[in-house]
Design a protein around this motif. Structure first.
Motif, PDB file in Angstrom:
ATOM      1  N   ARG A   1      58.443  -4.109  24.617  1.00  0.00           N
ATOM      2  CA  ARG A   1      58.173  -4.176  23.184  1.00  0.00           C
ATOM      3  C   ARG A   1      57.407  -5.448  22.857  1.00  0.00           C
ATOM      4  NH1 ARG A   1      62.885  -2.664  19.180  1.00  0.00           N
ATOM      5  NH2 ARG A   1      62.481  -0.722  20.259  1.00  0.00           N
ATOM      6  N   ARG A   2      57.790  -6.548  23.534  1.00  0.00           N
ATOM      7  CA  ARG A   2      57.131  -7.816  23.240  1.00  0.00           C
ATOM      8  C   ARG A   2      55.642  -7.741  23.604  1.00  0.00           C
ATOM      9  NH1 ARG A   2      61.126 -11.976  24.941  1.00  0.00           N
ATOM     10  NH2 ARG A   2      60.178 -11.780  26.970  1.00  0.00           N
ATOM     11  N   LEU A   3      55.370  -7.134  24.775  1.00  0.00           N
ATOM     12  CA  LEU A   3      53.971  -7.030  25.210  1.00  0.00           C
ATOM     13  C   LEU A   3      53.166  -6.165  24.247  1.00  0.00           C
ATOM     14  CD1 LEU A   3      54.306  -6.679  29.074  1.00  0.00           C
ATOM     15  CD2 LEU A   3      53.323  -8.561  27.806  1.00  0.00           C
ATOM     16  N   VAL A   4      53.738  -5.010  23.866  1.00  0.00           N
ATOM     17  CA  VAL A   4      53.019  -4.095  22.961  1.00  0.00           C
ATOM     18  C   VAL A   4      52.735  -4.810  21.644  1.00  0.00           C
ATOM     19  CG1 VAL A   4      53.232  -1.986  21.610  1.00  0.00           C
ATOM     20  CG2 VAL A   4      53.912  -1.979  23.996  1.00  0.00           C
ATOM     21  N   LEU A   5      53.761  -5.473  21.106  1.00  0.00           N
ATOM     22  CA  LEU A   5      53.565  -6.160  19.819  1.00  0.00           C
ATOM     23  C   LEU A   5      52.514  -7.256  19.941  1.00  0.00           C
ATOM     24  CD1 LEU A   5      57.137  -6.416  18.265  1.00  0.00           C
ATOM     25  CD2 LEU A   5      55.277  -4.904  17.661  1.00  0.00           C
ATOM     26  N   SER A   6      52.530  -7.994  21.070  1.00  0.00           N
ATOM     27  CA  SER A   6      51.562  -9.083  21.247  1.00  0.00           C
ATOM     28  C   SER A   6      50.150  -8.509  21.293  1.00  0.00           C
ATOM     29  CB  SER A   6      51.824  -9.843  22.543  1.00  0.00           C
ATOM     30  OG  SER A   6      53.152 -10.239  22.581  1.00  0.00           O
ATOM     31  N   ILE A   7      49.978  -7.416  22.069  1.00  0.00           N
ATOM     32  CA  ILE A   7      48.632  -6.835  22.195  1.00  0.00           C
ATOM     33  C   ILE A   7      48.152  -6.341  20.822  1.00  0.00           C
ATOM     34  CG2 ILE A   7      47.327  -4.929  23.202  1.00  0.00           C
ATOM     35  CD1 ILE A   7      49.138  -5.202  25.670  1.00  0.00           C
ATOM     36  N   VAL A   8      49.045  -5.630  20.104  1.00  0.00           N
ATOM     37  CA  VAL A   8      48.661  -5.098  18.795  1.00  0.00           C
ATOM     38  C   VAL A   8      48.313  -6.254  17.848  1.00  0.00           C
ATOM     39  CG1 VAL A   8      49.528  -3.882  16.776  1.00  0.00           C
ATOM     40  CG2 VAL A   8      49.949  -2.965  19.039  1.00  0.00           C
ATOM     41  N   ALA A   9      49.152  -7.302  17.849  1.00  0.00           N
ATOM     42  CA  ALA A   9      48.902  -8.437  16.952  1.00  0.00           C
ATOM     43  C   ALA A   9      47.567  -9.082  17.295  1.00  0.00           C
ATOM     44  CB  ALA A   9      50.034  -9.447  17.074  1.00  0.00           C
ATOM     45  N   LEU A  10      47.287  -9.187  18.598  1.00  0.00           N
ATOM     46  CA  LEU A  10      46.029  -9.811  19.022  1.00  0.00           C
ATOM     47  C   LEU A  10      44.827  -8.980  18.532  1.00  0.00           C
ATOM     48  CD1 LEU A  10      45.163 -12.223  20.780  1.00  0.00           C
ATOM     49  CD2 LEU A  10      44.891 -10.613  22.656  1.00  0.00           C
ATOM     50  N   VAL A  11      44.928  -7.658  18.739  1.00  0.00           N
ATOM     51  CA  VAL A  11      43.815  -6.790  18.332  1.00  0.00           C
ATOM     52  C   VAL A  11      43.599  -6.887  16.817  1.00  0.00           C
ATOM     53  CG1 VAL A  11      43.141  -4.372  18.099  1.00  0.00           C
ATOM     54  CG2 VAL A  11      44.032  -5.201  20.263  1.00  0.00           C
ATOM     55  N   VAL A  12      44.709  -6.853  16.059  1.00  0.00           N
ATOM     56  CA  VAL A  12      44.590  -6.909  14.601  1.00  0.00           C
ATOM     57  C   VAL A  12      43.996  -8.260  14.183  1.00  0.00           C
ATOM     58  CG1 VAL A  12      45.922  -7.007  12.477  1.00  0.00           C
ATOM     59  CG2 VAL A  12      46.394  -5.238  14.154  1.00  0.00           C
ATOM     60  N   ALA A  13      44.471  -9.346  14.827  1.00  0.00           N
ATOM     61  CA  ALA A  13      43.978 -10.672  14.454  1.00  0.00           C
ATOM     62  C   ALA A  13      42.480 -10.779  14.740  1.00  0.00           C
ATOM     63  CB  ALA A  13      44.743 -11.740  15.216  1.00  0.00           C
ATOM     64  N   VAL A  14      42.067 -10.293  15.929  1.00  0.00           N
ATOM     65  CA  VAL A  14      40.645 -10.384  16.288  1.00  0.00           C
ATOM     66  C   VAL A  14      39.810  -9.544  15.320  1.00  0.00           C
ATOM     67  CG1 VAL A  14      38.969  -9.731  18.043  1.00  0.00           C
ATOM     68  CG2 VAL A  14      41.030 -10.955  18.704  1.00  0.00           C
ATOM     69  N   SER A  15      40.274  -8.309  15.018  1.00  0.00           N
ATOM     70  CA  SER A  15      39.521  -7.453  14.092  1.00  0.00           C
ATOM     71  C   SER A  15      39.432  -8.126  12.729  1.00  0.00           C
ATOM     72  CB  SER A  15      40.190  -6.092  13.911  1.00  0.00           C
ATOM     73  OG  SER A  15      40.672  -5.630  15.108  1.00  0.00           O
ATOM     74  N   ALA A  16      40.560  -8.723  12.280  1.00  0.00           N
ATOM     75  CA  ALA A  16      40.557  -9.347  10.956  1.00  0.00           C
ATOM     76  C   ALA A  16      39.586 -10.519  10.920  1.00  0.00           C
ATOM     77  CB  ALA A  16      41.971  -9.802  10.604  1.00  0.00           C
ATOM     78  N   VAL A  17      39.564 -11.326  12.003  1.00  0.00           N
ATOM     79  CA  VAL A  17      38.660 -12.488  12.032  1.00  0.00           C
ATOM     80  C   VAL A  17      37.199 -12.004  12.010  1.00  0.00           C
ATOM     81  CG1 VAL A  17      37.828 -14.346  13.507  1.00  0.00           C
ATOM     82  CG2 VAL A  17      40.265 -14.075  13.113  1.00  0.00           C
ATOM     83  N   ILE A  18      36.925 -10.969  12.855  1.00  0.00           N
ATOM     84  CA  ILE A  18      35.546 -10.455  12.890  1.00  0.00           C
ATOM     85  C   ILE A  18      35.170  -9.881  11.516  1.00  0.00           C
ATOM     86  CG2 ILE A  18      34.056  -8.667  13.860  1.00  0.00           C
ATOM     87  CD1 ILE A  18      35.534  -9.060  16.497  1.00  0.00           C
ATOM     88  N   GLY A  19      36.087  -9.133  10.898  1.00  0.00           N
ATOM     89  CA  GLY A  19      35.821  -8.540   9.587  1.00  0.00           C
ATOM     90  C   GLY A  19      35.554  -9.621   8.546  1.00  0.00           C
ATOM     91  N   ALA A  20      36.447 -10.645   8.531  1.00  0.00           N
ATOM     92  CA  ALA A  20      36.287 -11.706   7.527  1.00  0.00           C
ATOM     93  C   ALA A  20      34.956 -12.430   7.733  1.00  0.00           C
ATOM     94  CB  ALA A  20      37.455 -12.680   7.628  1.00  0.00           C
ATOM     95  N   GLY A  21      34.608 -12.684   9.013  1.00  0.00           N
ATOM     96  CA  GLY A  21      33.334 -13.354   9.317  1.00  0.00           C
ATOM     97  C   GLY A  21      32.156 -12.524   8.822  1.00  0.00           C
ATOM     98  N   SER A  22      32.239 -11.193   9.059  1.00  0.00           N
ATOM     99  CA  SER A  22      31.148 -10.315   8.645  1.00  0.00           C
ATOM    100  C   SER A  22      30.992 -10.351   7.129  1.00  0.00           C
ATOM    101  CB  SER A  22      31.417  -8.872   9.074  1.00  0.00           C
ATOM    102  OG  SER A  22      31.752  -8.843  10.429  1.00  0.00           O
ATOM    103  N   ILE A  23      32.125 -10.328   6.413  1.00  0.00           N
ATOM    104  CA  ILE A  23      32.067 -10.303   4.942  1.00  0.00           C
ATOM    105  C   ILE A  23      31.439 -11.605   4.420  1.00  0.00           C
ATOM    106  CG2 ILE A  23      33.517 -10.386   2.880  1.00  0.00           C
ATOM    107  CD1 ILE A  23      35.393  -8.408   4.350  1.00  0.00           C
ATOM    108  N   ILE A  24      31.889 -12.736   5.021  1.00  0.00           N
ATOM    109  CA  ILE A  24      31.343 -14.023   4.556  1.00  0.00           C
ATOM    110  C   ILE A  24      29.835 -14.084   4.840  1.00  0.00           C
ATOM    111  CG2 ILE A  24      31.381 -16.519   4.992  1.00  0.00           C
ATOM    112  CD1 ILE A  24      34.436 -16.136   5.494  1.00  0.00           C
ATOM    113  N   ALA A  25      29.459 -13.617   6.059  1.00  0.00           N
ATOM    114  CA  ALA A  25      28.034 -13.651   6.418  1.00  0.00           C
ATOM    115  C   ALA A  25      27.224 -12.763   5.477  1.00  0.00           C
ATOM    116  CB  ALA A  25      27.864 -13.186   7.861  1.00  0.00           C
ATOM    117  N   LEU A  26      27.766 -11.546   5.212  1.00  0.00           N
ATOM    118  CA  LEU A  26      27.042 -10.637   4.327  1.00  0.00           C
ATOM    119  C   LEU A  26      26.845 -11.262   2.937  1.00  0.00           C
ATOM    120  CD1 LEU A  26      25.975  -7.654   3.920  1.00  0.00           C
ATOM    121  CD2 LEU A  26      28.157  -7.251   2.798  1.00  0.00           C
ATOM    122  N   ALA A  27      27.933 -11.852   2.408  1.00  0.00           N
ATOM    123  CA  ALA A  27      27.857 -12.437   1.069  1.00  0.00           C
ATOM    124  C   ALA A  27      26.803 -13.542   1.041  1.00  0.00           C
ATOM    125  CB  ALA A  27      29.235 -12.973   0.664  1.00  0.00           C
ATOM    126  N   SER A  28      26.781 -14.380   2.095  1.00  0.00           N
ATOM    127  CA  SER A  28      25.844 -15.513   2.046  1.00  0.00           C
ATOM    128  C   SER A  28      24.398 -15.028   2.248  1.00  0.00           C
ATOM    129  CB  SER A  28      26.275 -16.582   3.059  1.00  0.00           C
ATOM    130  OG  SER A  28      25.453 -16.585   4.157  1.00  0.00           O
TER     131      SER A  28
END
Ligand SMILES: Nc1ncnc2c1ncn2[C@@H]1O[C@H](COP(=O)(O)OP(=O)(O)OP(=O)(O)O)[C@@H](O)[C@H]1O
Ligand SMILES: [Mg+2]
Length: 512
Positions: free
Chosen positions: A5-32
């Motif tokens: 369970r710990r491994l699954v949660l870590s992998i999922v959290a990592l994927v979500v965090a990376v997607s969120a960072v990429i998404g936020a970066g894209s939004i900021i770049a688009l706005a600027s």
């Protein structure tokens, strides 16, 4: 939390965090980027407006709408002017090409825009919302020197950002679902070898490790040295091998000791029989011998009888240790109890003995001679280790647990020292009382009881307090499974070197 369970949660959290960072970066770049584009368009719109406005109205009238909104301005463009003398006004170009006047509040706000600074975003309230605005100085216009403020709506930027945000949220949600499923499958598959190692370890932990061949077929299948689990698996297998080796060595040495005791006891019987025979012969010729010699011969005879009994006990114990000597058959325990009690009564009439057995015969599967010996040993103890007059009760009853039979031998003697109780069934264990020494006891009787009962798959318990000592032998109704398997798998081989000859072994005398 489990590792999985710990491994699954870590992998999922990592994927979500990376997607969120990429998404936020894209939004900021688009706005600027979009804001930069608007700024470029604003610069062009400002220059168009200032050029037209600069041409001025030759009559010095209020700037007309065409001067404020020259051709080429996009829908939504606003223009406001502030004449040095105090006049101000402004219009915005609607989507349908018409023009609306700016309110005085909007003109006030736009009046704050400084000339010569970078474009800024300003909230103009009302239907206009947020605008990107820039100011420019226009000299010598027909209306005099003026400041011109031009603005473009920010709504296209916000709309793009909103759309991208929606896309990012959908992508992160999809990544969350996909990562959970893929991580669960991958982690489960990766941990399966580890689970196999854990299963093998718990199988070994549950095993009764009394025989070295118990571990023979237990191996972890994953032993690939290139993987971590494989290394654990092969180390585990090596460890099992070492344990099995150590157990085999111990078994061999125990076997040697047992063999030695069995051989020594067996070999001692013949010379002992000779000693006893000659002593008896000499005693019979007692009339011709001095009294001292007759006494000495009597002692030799009685001690050789005792020694014979001890040797027989040792031989029996060695045989029982080897798992032999028990021959299973239907045995009527009631008959055995009556036989033993009658013998005991004849041997010591001063001990009153009671029998408490059911009316119908109590039958178990076992070895009649050995079970008789169990009853005799217990009754003999109750006779020999208690004062005269002690009441003895021998009982038979169905076991409390529901299956099998409980044989009880109870006496009202002085009881057994509680400190001695844990050692009671050990070989040569005797409570340190002069009475038991003088009774010529060896301390093997209860060890034999224990070994015989265990060979029947049963158990012996004792409770003792002054005035009430109870030995309870529990015998199962069925033959123990391992004895049954041994009986069908390997019928006793008569050639076996240390197997007793049928006539010498099966008639080991009962100890009365
Ligand atoms: N019913 C009893 N009351 C009091 N003490 C007992 C009783 N049964 C056994 N004991 C004690 O336990 C010891 C061990 O008994 P065990 O039958 O093994 O050996 P033993 O009777 O001394 O010798 P053996 O039976 O070999 O002739 C005895 O020496 C005795 O001290
Ligand atoms: Mg005894």
């Amino acid at each position: 939390m489990t590792l999985r369970r710990r491994l699954v949660l870590s992998i999922v959290a990592l994927v979500v965090a990376v997607s969120a960072v990429i998404g936020a970066g894209s939004i900021i770049a688009l706005a600027s980027i979009q804001t930069g584009t608007i700024d470029g368009q604003l610069q062009k719109a400002t220059s168009r407006a200032s050029t037209k406005f600069g041409q001025g109205d030759p009559n010095g009238q209020r700037p007309n709408d065409d001067a404020l909104q020259p051709l080429g301005q996009a829908a939504g463009t606003l223009t406001a002017y502030y004449v040095a003398g105090g006049g101000a006004g402004g219009i915005v170009l609607n989507d349908d090409g018409s023009r609306s006047f700016l309110s005085s509040a909007q003109l006030d706000r736009l009046g704050d825009v400084k000339v010569g600074v970078d474009p800024a975003t300003m909230d103009l309230q009302g239907s206009l919302g947020r605008y990107r605005v820039a100011a420019v100085q226009v000299d010598n216009a027909g209306v005099g020197n003026a400041v011109l403020v031009v603005g473009l709506p920010m709504s296209p930027v916000y709309e793009s950002v909103r759309s991208l945000l929606l896309v990012v949220i959908l992508v992160v949600a999809a990544a969350l679902v996909a990562a959970s499923v893929v991580a669960a499958v991958v982690v489960r598959r990766s941990l399966r070898p580890l689970e196999r190692v854990a299963e093998t370890a718990s199988t070994v932990a549950r095993m009764p490790l009394e025989r070295s061949d118990a571990l023979q077929d237990v191996r972890v299948p994953d032993t690939d040295p290139r993987t971590e689990v494989g290394r654990v698996g092969s180390a585990f297998n090596r460890m099992l091998g070492h344990i099995a080796g150590a157990m085999q060595a111990r078994e061999r040495s125990e076997q040697k000791v047992r063999q030695f005791v069995a051989d020594a006891s067996h070999e001692l019987r013949t010379p002992l029989a000779s000693v006893r025979g000659y002593a008896e012969l000499t005693r019979r010729m007692g009339g011709d011998l001095p009294k001292d010699v007759v006494y000495a011969m009597g002692r030799i005879e009685s001690e050789s009888i005792r020694m014979t009994s001890m040797v027989e006990d040792l031989l029996l114990l060695a045989r029982l240790d080897e798992g032999r000597e028990i021959q299973f058959d239907d045995v009527d325990l009631t008959g055995l109890v009556f036989d033993a009690v009658n013998d005991a009564h004849a041997a010591s009439p001063e001990h009153p003995i009671e029998v408490d057995v059911p009316d119908s015969p109590v039958v178990v599967v076992g070895d009649a001679a050995r079970l008789h010996q169990v009853i005799v040993n217990l009754v003999t103890n109750a006779r020999t280790h208690t004062p005269d007059g002690t009441r003895i009760t021998v009982g038979l009853a169905p076991s409390d647990s529901g299956s099998g039979v409980d044989l009880t031998v109870r006496d009202t003697g002085q009881g057994i020292d509680p400190e001695f109780l844990p050692k009671l069934f050990e070989r040569f264990a005797r409570a340190d009382s002069s009475r038991s020494r003088s009774a010529g006891s060896t301390g093997l009787g209860l060890a034999i009881v224990d070994a015989v009962v265990q060979a029947h798959g049963g158990s012996v318990d004792v409770t003792s307090e002054p005035g009430d000592t109870v030995f309870t032998v529990h015998l199962p109704a069925e033959q123990p499974a391992d004895a049954a398997a041994a009986a069908t798998a390997s019928p006793a081989s008569p050639e076996s070197t240390d197997a007793p000859a049928a006539d010498t072994w099966s008639d080991v005398p009962n100890r009365t």
